[in-house]
Scaffold this motif. Structure first.
Motif, PDB file in Angstrom:
ATOM      1  N   ARG B  38       7.996  -5.660  -6.455  1.00  0.00           N
ATOM      2  CA  ARG B  38       7.261  -5.641  -5.186  1.00  0.00           C
ATOM      3  C   ARG B  38       8.250  -5.479  -4.024  1.00  0.00           C
ATOM      4  O   ARG B  38       8.014  -4.725  -3.092  1.00  0.00           O
ATOM      5  CB  ARG B  38       6.462  -6.934  -5.046  1.00  0.00           C
ATOM      6  CG  ARG B  38       5.241  -6.785  -4.182  1.00  0.00           C
ATOM      7  CD  ARG B  38       4.194  -7.860  -4.399  1.00  0.00           C
ATOM      8  NE  ARG B  38       4.724  -9.219  -4.432  1.00  0.00           N
ATOM      9  CZ  ARG B  38       4.573 -10.040  -5.465  1.00  0.00           C
ATOM     10  NH1 ARG B  38       3.918  -9.658  -6.541  1.00  0.00           N
ATOM     11  NH2 ARG B  38       5.063 -11.259  -5.438  1.00  0.00           N
ATOM     12  N   GLN B  39       9.362  -6.163  -4.133  1.00  0.00           N
ATOM     13  CA  GLN B  39      10.400  -6.070  -3.101  1.00  0.00           C
ATOM     14  C   GLN B  39      10.964  -4.641  -3.041  1.00  0.00           C
ATOM     15  O   GLN B  39      11.176  -4.078  -1.971  1.00  0.00           O
ATOM     16  CB  GLN B  39      11.518  -7.077  -3.416  1.00  0.00           C
ATOM     17  CG  GLN B  39      12.726  -7.019  -2.484  1.00  0.00           C
ATOM     18  CD  GLN B  39      12.376  -7.444  -1.063  1.00  0.00           C
ATOM     19  OE1 GLN B  39      11.350  -8.085  -0.846  1.00  0.00           O
ATOM     20  NE2 GLN B  39      13.198  -7.067  -0.104  1.00  0.00           N
ATOM     21  N   LEU B  40      11.167  -4.067  -4.219  1.00  0.00           N
ATOM     22  CA  LEU B  40      11.662  -2.684  -4.308  1.00  0.00           C
ATOM     23  C   LEU B  40      10.687  -1.722  -3.623  1.00  0.00           C
ATOM     24  O   LEU B  40      11.087  -0.823  -2.881  1.00  0.00           O
ATOM     25  CB  LEU B  40      11.796  -2.320  -5.791  1.00  0.00           C
ATOM     26  CG  LEU B  40      12.770  -1.230  -6.192  1.00  0.00           C
ATOM     27  CD1 LEU B  40      14.184  -1.596  -5.777  1.00  0.00           C
ATOM     28  CD2 LEU B  40      12.713  -1.024  -7.708  1.00  0.00           C
ATOM     29  N   LEU B  41       9.419  -1.960  -3.858  1.00  0.00           N
ATOM     30  CA  LEU B  41       8.373  -1.109  -3.259  1.00  0.00           C
ATOM     31  C   LEU B  41       8.405  -1.216  -1.735  1.00  0.00           C
ATOM     32  O   LEU B  41       8.345  -0.210  -1.025  1.00  0.00           O
ATOM     33  CB  LEU B  41       6.997  -1.535  -3.794  1.00  0.00           C
ATOM     34  CG  LEU B  41       5.793  -0.783  -3.235  1.00  0.00           C
ATOM     35  CD1 LEU B  41       5.818   0.684  -3.647  1.00  0.00           C
ATOM     36  CD2 LEU B  41       4.482  -1.418  -3.711  1.00  0.00           C
ATOM     37  N   VAL B  42       8.542  -2.448  -1.246  1.00  0.00           N
ATOM     38  CA  VAL B  42       8.570  -2.661   0.205  1.00  0.00           C
ATOM     39  C   VAL B  42       9.778  -1.949   0.821  1.00  0.00           C
ATOM     40  O   VAL B  42       9.672  -1.286   1.853  1.00  0.00           O
ATOM     41  CB  VAL B  42       8.615  -4.173   0.536  1.00  0.00           C
ATOM     42  CG1 VAL B  42       8.910  -4.410   2.012  1.00  0.00           C
ATOM     43  CG2 VAL B  42       7.311  -4.836   0.143  1.00  0.00           C
ATOM     44  N   GLU B  43      10.918  -2.053   0.150  1.00  0.00           N
ATOM     45  CA  GLU B  43      12.137  -1.429   0.682  1.00  0.00           C
ATOM     46  C   GLU B  43      12.033   0.101   0.695  1.00  0.00           C
ATOM     47  O   GLU B  43      12.479   0.760   1.625  1.00  0.00           O
ATOM     48  CB  GLU B  43      13.356  -1.895  -0.127  1.00  0.00           C
ATOM     49  CG  GLU B  43      13.719  -3.330   0.211  1.00  0.00           C
ATOM     50  CD  GLU B  43      14.681  -3.963  -0.784  1.00  0.00           C
ATOM     51  OE1 GLU B  43      14.952  -3.342  -1.829  1.00  0.00           O
ATOM     52  OE2 GLU B  43      15.148  -5.078  -0.523  1.00  0.00           O
ATOM     53  N   GLU B  44      11.426   0.645  -0.332  1.00  0.00           N
ATOM     54  CA  GLU B  44      11.222   2.105  -0.359  1.00  0.00           C
ATOM     55  C   GLU B  44      10.249   2.534   0.734  1.00  0.00           C
ATOM     56  O   GLU B  44      10.400   3.593   1.337  1.00  0.00           O
ATOM     57  CB  GLU B  44      10.687   2.540  -1.725  1.00  0.00           C
ATOM     58  CG  GLU B  44      11.739   2.592  -2.806  1.00  0.00           C
ATOM     59  CD  GLU B  44      12.711   3.762  -2.657  1.00  0.00           C
ATOM     60  OE1 GLU B  44      13.768   3.717  -3.275  1.00  0.00           O
ATOM     61  OE2 GLU B  44      12.409   4.705  -1.903  1.00  0.00           O
ATOM     62  N   GLN B  45       9.252   1.679   0.967  1.00  0.00           N
ATOM     63  CA  GLN B  45       8.282   1.985   2.026  1.00  0.00           C
ATOM     64  C   GLN B  45       8.955   1.978   3.389  1.00  0.00           C
ATOM     65  O   GLN B  45       8.670   2.822   4.235  1.00  0.00           O
ATOM     66  CB  GLN B  45       7.142   0.951   2.002  1.00  0.00           C
ATOM     67  CG  GLN B  45       6.012   1.339   1.087  1.00  0.00           C
ATOM     68  CD  GLN B  45       4.937   0.268   1.015  1.00  0.00           C
ATOM     69  OE1 GLN B  45       5.240  -0.925   1.062  1.00  0.00           O
ATOM     70  NE2 GLN B  45       3.696   0.679   0.879  1.00  0.00           N
ATOM     71  N   VAL B  46       9.850   1.016   3.586  1.00  0.00           N
ATOM     72  CA  VAL B  46      10.564   0.927   4.866  1.00  0.00           C
ATOM     73  C   VAL B  46      11.370   2.191   5.108  1.00  0.00           C
ATOM     74  O   VAL B  46      11.323   2.788   6.186  1.00  0.00           O
ATOM     75  CB  VAL B  46      11.510  -0.310   4.873  1.00  0.00           C
ATOM     76  CG1 VAL B  46      12.471  -0.263   6.055  1.00  0.00           C
ATOM     77  CG2 VAL B  46      10.701  -1.588   4.902  1.00  0.00           C
TER      78      VAL B  46
END
Lengths: 186, 58
Positions: B38-46
């Motif tokens: 989930r953290q990885l997803l958020v960082e990619e979204q950023v």
């Protein structure tokens, strides 16, 4: 509508697209001389592709409005544009602000962010720059990018992974390090 | 390769809308239960939002 009015309307639409090309090329290059060359090359290539008949070429030019933008984009990326020109801030941004002018924090951060991101993009190798801009700015699918660049979808995916990995290092250095996940091979 | 490695590799595909429907559903289920991915997803979204935010208007 008479045929004359119809033709006039189409011509106007064509001119609007050319104006759009000029604007877009200028944002990309910040260099008027380069813009002239790019737009001329792009529109010429588009018209040549569809034959000598001006009206037919115009029809196609309007129908495929996205296509010349992509072509222009790639031309812009491939042509030699010095870093200083590419990231050159708008003249307005360079001007001394009046003492009483207080710029909003958001606007300031936005400008800073824009410069940093464009500088980071400019540092990418050409292949990585192409795919990241076609994906993030043009919002093309992997298949569309593969068609535009004439390469396999797998190559698009691996170039995108490498481009994002490098951009993360440039722009978000405090986040997770770019590991093997992002280092897919072609 | 662990399951998280597989799902981590799917993050950009998910954000780029390049996963098939069943793959996307599977990915969502995993994300719901895995804080790391989930953290990885958020960082990619950023990163993606940062890049799109600087897109020139034309």
């Amino acid at each position: 509508m008479s045929s004359n009015e119809h033709a006039k309307q189409e011509s106007t639409a064509g001119i609007e697209h050319i104006d759009g090309l000029y604007g877009y090329a200028f944002v990309l290059t910040q260099n008027r001389t380069v813009v002239e060359d790019l737009v001329q090359e792009t529109t010429f290539a588009q018209f040549e592709r569809w034959g000598d008949c001006g009206m037919i070429a115009l029809h196609v030019f309007i129908d495929q409005a996205k296509s010349p933008f992509i072509r222009l984009h790639i031309n812009a990326l491939r042509c030699f544009v010095p870093l200083s020109d590419f990231v050159q801030p708008d003249v307005a941004e360079n001007r001394e602000q009046p003492a009483l002018h207080i710029e909003s924090h958001d606007a300031y951060v936005g400008k800073l962010e824009r410069r940093q991101v464009r500088a980071a993009i400019q540092q990418l190798p050409e292949e990585a720059r192409e795919v990241i801009l076609l994906r993030e700015w043009e919002e093309l699918s992997y298949r569309e990018i593969a068609t535009v660049l004439d390469c396999p979808v797998g190559t698009v995916m691996s170039r995108l992974a490498r481009a994002r990995s490098k951009l993360r290092d440039f722009l978000l250095p405090n986040n997770y390090p770019s590991g093997e996940k992002a280092e897919a091979t072609e | 390769m662990s399951a998280c490695d597989d799902y981590g590799a799917m993050v950009p595909l998910f954000l780029d809308d390049e996963l098939r429907r069943f793959e996307a559903e599977d990915f969502r289920k995993h994300i719901a239960s895995c804080a790391g991915c989930r953290q990885l997803l958020v960082e990619e979204q950023v990163l993606s939002q940062l890049l799109r935010h600087t897109r020139p208007l034309y």
